[in-house]
Design a protein around this motif. Structure first.
Motif, PDB file in Angstrom:
ATOM      1  N   ILE A   7      12.828  47.925  28.043  1.00  0.00           N
ATOM      2  CA  ILE A   7      11.585  47.328  28.557  1.00  0.00           C
ATOM      3  C   ILE A   7      11.894  46.274  29.606  1.00  0.00           C
ATOM      4  N   TRP A  19       6.807  51.714  25.739  1.00  0.00           N
ATOM      5  CA  TRP A  19       6.085  51.020  24.674  1.00  0.00           C
ATOM      6  C   TRP A  19       5.641  51.989  23.583  1.00  0.00           C
ATOM      7  N   TYR A  22       8.632  52.821  21.504  1.00  0.00           N
ATOM      8  CA  TYR A  22       9.003  51.628  20.751  1.00  0.00           C
ATOM      9  C   TYR A  22       8.107  51.471  19.519  1.00  0.00           C
ATOM     10  N   ALA A  46       2.546  44.825  23.938  1.00  0.00           N
ATOM     11  CA  ALA A  46       2.294  46.034  24.731  1.00  0.00           C
ATOM     12  C   ALA A  46       0.970  45.948  25.480  1.00  0.00           C
TER      13      ALA A  46
END
Length: 259
Positions: A7, A19, A22, A46
């Motif tokens: 990121i 994101w 993740y 996010a």
């Protein structure tokens, strides 16, 4: 650490993908949630990192991220209003389905139906999924309404069966008593029934005096135009809503330091 590094140093054209991966990894690695997973903090980061990127406003991945973040907020209904004001996910059926289900869970069936109608008017995709959920919602509401009517009907019938004393009949014809001077009839039931004593003399009451006060004016709701019912307008928020506080977020410390 690998996701955080990706990121931080990402240079591609789809940061939402990082994101999303993740968040999926966090959900799979920590299915029970808690402090170790820290899913609420990742979701908040996010939505803040991708806030204002309009290329994702019609992306189902972006809407799904917002709806997961709404589960961590104190009032998810405010988040749905915020999404509508920002036109995030307004073309997707998932927004209206989730919003209507939240209203239905709180008993606001009329508002839930209005949300479904709004989504149908916008022809949110997939439209067949939205229509199917709307029909299922109508079936659930109809079933609950029929059950409520049956319960109320059973209660009324039991009440009628338990009544043992005579009831006063409304709008019934009453015959006056007396030949020379007709008196108004009296109809009493229950505790109001009193035994009449023929030896008791009744004192005549003074006649009522009609006052010269002006008569009352009858209100006609059809002739007077009252104020219209105000309509609620969605207000745009300057920032996303605050997530709900999670347990076990404070770091451990000594318990015997305070007195």
């Amino acid at each position: 650490r690998e996701f955080e590094a990706e990121i931080r140093f990402y240079s591609g054209d789809d940061p939402l993908d990082v994101w999303e991966r993740y968040i999926k990894w966090t959900e799979q690695t920590f299915p029970g949630g808690g402090k170790d997973g820290n899913l609420a903090a990742v979701l908040e980061r996010a939505v803040r990192a991708l806030h204002g990127q309009q290329q994702y406003y019609k992306d189902p991945r972006y809407l799904n991220l917002w709806l997961k973040f709404g589960d961590c907020c104190n009032e998810p209904l405010d988040l749905y209003s915020y999404l509508r004001s920002q036109e995030i996910g307004t073309t997707l059926a998932l927004l209206y389905i989730t919003w209507a289900e939240a209203l239905e869970a709180r008993g606001s069936f009329r508002k839930a139906d209005l949300i479904f109608q709004e989504g149908l008017q916008c022809k949110a995709e997939p439209l067949d999924k939205l229509q199917a959920h709307h029909k299922q919602f109508q079936a659930r509401v109809s079933r609950q309404t029929l059950l409520a009517l049956e319960e109320s009907a059973d209660g009324d019938s039991m009440g009628l069966l338990e009544i043992a004393e005579p009831q006063r009949s409304s709008l019934a014809d009453l015959k006056g008593r007396g030949k020379k001077k007709v008196r108004a009839p009296i109809s009493r039931v229950g505790d109001a029934v009193k035994a009449m004593n023929p030896n008791r003399s009744c004192q005549p009451q003074a006649p009522l005096q009609l006052s010269n006060a002006p008569s009352f004016a009858v209100f006609d709701e059809n002739s007077v135009s009252g104020p219209e019912i105000p309509t609620l307008t969605a207000q745009s928020w300057p920032a996303p809503p605050v997530p709900r506080a999670k347990e076990n977020e404070l770091s451990a410390g000594p318990w015997n330091s305070g007195r």
